[in-house]
Scaffold this motif. Sequence first.
Motif, mmCIF file in Angstrom:
data_model
loop_
_atom_site.group_PDB
_atom_site.id
_atom_site.type_symbol
_atom_site.label_atom_id
_atom_site.label_comp_id
_atom_site.label_asym_id
_atom_site.label_seq_id
_atom_site.Cartn_x
_atom_site.Cartn_y
_atom_site.Cartn_z
ATOM 1 N N LEU A 1 0.924 -1.084 0.040
ATOM 2 C CA LEU A 1 -0.019 0.012 -0.061
ATOM 3 C C LEU A 1 0.969 1.189 -0.093
ATOM 4 N N LYS A 2 0.884 2.035 -1.089
ATOM 5 C CA LYS A 2 1.726 3.283 -1.275
ATOM 6 C C LYS A 2 0.679 4.485 -1.324
ATOM 7 N N ILE A 3 1.226 5.630 -1.146
ATOM 8 C CA ILE A 3 0.854 6.881 -1.471
ATOM 9 C C ILE A 3 1.769 7.908 -2.007
ATOM 10 N N ASN A 4 1.157 8.341 -2.940
ATOM 11 C CA ASN A 4 1.942 9.537 -3.941
ATOM 12 C C ASN A 4 2.234 10.711 -3.184
ATOM 13 N N GLU A 5 3.362 10.874 -2.221
ATOM 14 C CA GLU A 5 3.442 11.712 -1.533
ATOM 15 C C GLU A 5 3.558 13.068 -2.108
ATOM 16 N N ALA A 6 4.138 13.272 -3.314
ATOM 17 C CA ALA A 6 4.108 14.481 -3.880
ATOM 18 C C ALA A 6 2.741 15.081 -4.388
ATOM 19 N N GLY A 7 1.909 14.171 -4.785
ATOM 20 C CA GLY A 7 0.749 14.523 -5.100
ATOM 21 C C GLY A 7 -0.234 14.709 -4.119
ATOM 22 N N ALA A 8 -0.019 14.302 -2.992
ATOM 23 C CA ALA A 8 -0.862 14.469 -1.754
ATOM 24 C C ALA A 8 -0.479 15.733 -1.035
ATOM 25 N N TYR A 9 0.707 15.830 -1.151
ATOM 26 C CA TYR A 9 1.064 17.302 -0.628
ATOM 27 C C TYR A 9 0.977 18.385 -1.756
ATOM 28 N N GLY A 10 0.972 18.085 -2.895
ATOM 29 C CA GLY A 10 0.401 19.021 -3.675
ATOM 30 C C GLY A 10 -1.011 19.682 -3.492
ATOM 31 N N TRP A 11 -2.079 18.580 -3.296
ATOM 32 C CA TRP A 11 -3.466 18.613 -2.866
ATOM 33 C C TRP A 11 -3.337 19.653 -1.517
ATOM 34 N N LEU A 12 -2.818 19.175 -0.693
ATOM 35 C CA LEU A 12 -2.861 19.694 0.798
ATOM 36 C C LEU A 12 -2.497 21.255 0.612
ATOM 37 N N ASN A 13 -1.244 21.461 0.067
ATOM 38 C CA ASN A 13 -0.775 22.889 0.212
ATOM 39 C C ASN A 13 -1.782 23.687 -0.842
ATOM 40 N N ASP A 14 -2.401 23.212 -1.788
ATOM 41 C CA ASP A 14 -3.564 24.114 -2.451
ATOM 42 C C ASP A 14 -4.613 24.548 -1.592
ATOM 43 N N SER B 1 -5.797 4.908 9.614
ATOM 44 C CA SER B 1 -5.429 6.210 9.146
ATOM 45 C C SER B 1 -5.994 6.612 7.743
ATOM 46 N N VAL B 2 -6.290 5.678 7.055
ATOM 47 C CA VAL B 2 -6.697 5.776 5.583
ATOM 48 C C VAL B 2 -8.244 6.635 5.910
ATOM 49 N N GLY B 3 -9.069 5.945 6.596
ATOM 50 C CA GLY B 3 -10.330 6.553 6.841
ATOM 51 C C GLY B 3 -10.573 7.816 7.585
ATOM 52 N N MET B 4 -9.340 8.419 8.415
ATOM 53 C CA MET B 4 -9.421 9.518 8.826
ATOM 54 C C MET B 4 -8.861 10.653 8.033
ATOM 55 N N MET B 5 -8.316 10.380 6.964
ATOM 56 C CA MET B 5 -7.770 11.563 6.143
ATOM 57 C C MET B 5 -8.841 11.922 5.135
ATOM 58 N N ASN B 6 -8.656 13.389 4.730
ATOM 59 C CA ASN B 6 -9.485 13.828 3.814
ATOM 60 C C ASN B 6 -9.860 12.880 2.617
ATOM 61 N N LYS B 7 -11.135 12.554 2.249
ATOM 62 C CA LYS B 7 -11.451 11.822 1.111
ATOM 63 C C LYS B 7 -10.595 12.175 -0.358
ATOM 64 N N GLU B 8 -10.446 13.607 -0.241
ATOM 65 C CA GLU B 8 -9.652 14.056 -1.563
ATOM 66 C C GLU B 8 -8.312 13.472 -1.623
ATOM 67 N N LEU B 9 -7.670 12.873 -0.660
ATOM 68 C CA LEU B 9 -6.517 12.408 -0.659
ATOM 69 C C LEU B 9 -6.453 10.792 -1.070
ATOM 70 N N ARG B 10 -7.407 10.269 -1.044
ATOM 71 C CA ARG B 10 -7.608 8.661 -1.312
ATOM 72 C C ARG B 10 -6.993 8.389 -2.810
ATOM 73 N N PRO B 11 -7.246 9.345 -3.635
ATOM 74 C CA PRO B 11 -6.735 8.884 -5.146
ATOM 75 C C PRO B 11 -5.279 8.831 -5.290
ATOM 76 N N PHE B 12 -4.633 9.191 -4.124
ATOM 77 C CA PHE B 12 -3.053 9.248 -4.139
ATOM 78 C C PHE B 12 -2.623 7.809 -3.635
#
Length: 371
Positions: free
Chosen positions: A60-73, A111-122
């Motif tokens: 199970l991986k997360i695209n950290e760059a993409g996730a932080y890109g959304w988070l910073n915006d 942890s997956v359920g608690m983060m914003n749903k917009e981050l799930r695509p990453f």
Amino acid sequence: MNPFGYCISTPYGDKPLVEEEIRDPRLIKKLDNYSFRSEKYKRANQKYGYLTQFLKSPKLKINEAGAYGWLNDKYTADSSAYKRNQILIHRIKNSDYHFSLADHGDRFYSSVGMMNKELRPFLSWEQKRFVEVDISSCLFSTGGCLFNENFWDTDGSKVDFTFKNVCPEVYRIFDEASMCSDYPCNTDSIYSYISTYSIMVGKSMESEYSRVFKDMRLYFDLVSGGQFYDYMRHLFSSECHPKYRDRREVKRELLIVVNCKNNRINVKSDDWVINPSKIFQQEFPSVYWLFHCLKMIDNAHAAWLFHSIESWLVLKVISKRFIKKKPGVPIITIHDCIATTEGNEDHLHEIMRDELKRYIGFEPTLKIKHW
């Protein structure tokens, strides 16, 4: 859950945090030691290990760059939402997951359920995206089991899926509590009264009493057809307040109607033309009375029961069957929805459809959404 907040004391609270990597092998070993985990983590991992195995997997991986890109915006770096999601991204990246179970209702948190749903695509599993299957109007759909006679069985001779087994805490309270004089009836306990009423209403749709409980046919048609929220949106927005044109406001208000104290129906507000609880009562009096009865002692009991029903079906029935049918294929549960990897969503949809029909008596609407 019982969340607690912590803060850094003065004068360090306003200073920027500096990340330091822990290198001491003895300290790392201690921090990774299972004994250092909270009791809630241990209980969740022990009870639902067949689910946590996927969340703990390095696949199970997360695209950290993409996730932080959304988070910073979306947020500023000093906001609580940014920091909360930052911690969750970091945990997922390092396979350092948090699990816990609710104190009441057996809801599973991760942890997956608690983060914003917009981050799930990453998120991905071996470079495959996730697809979720969601139960439309879950509380009202799965609550259909309350009108099934077998659900109220107390000797366990017919089925395992009973009020007594699903939510034993509330069952004991209801079974030991006597009906008060405000509710004249011929039963000794609250449990006997509610079970008798629910079974009678459930059978009414196929009997001469269907005209007495005529709201039930409309209720089940709307819920099973996935039109319940839209129907209530029209009622609330036209009779109560224009803000209910927003579907999110409707869902929020309906959760309040189900879980609030019974006396809320008498509350008046400048924000309402008509109290939403009163609108629900007028439209679905049979259903409203059942919700009212479930909250006779404490309004929290309704939420505990509905969460227990949801958890039983999603975690214990559907998830187990899917894992047995598709061993090695990951699933992630987030309350009323289950996600798996692309290419397996049809199998998941089929299992959810079959099991929900078997347990609640009809096929609810299931929605497929790609993360």
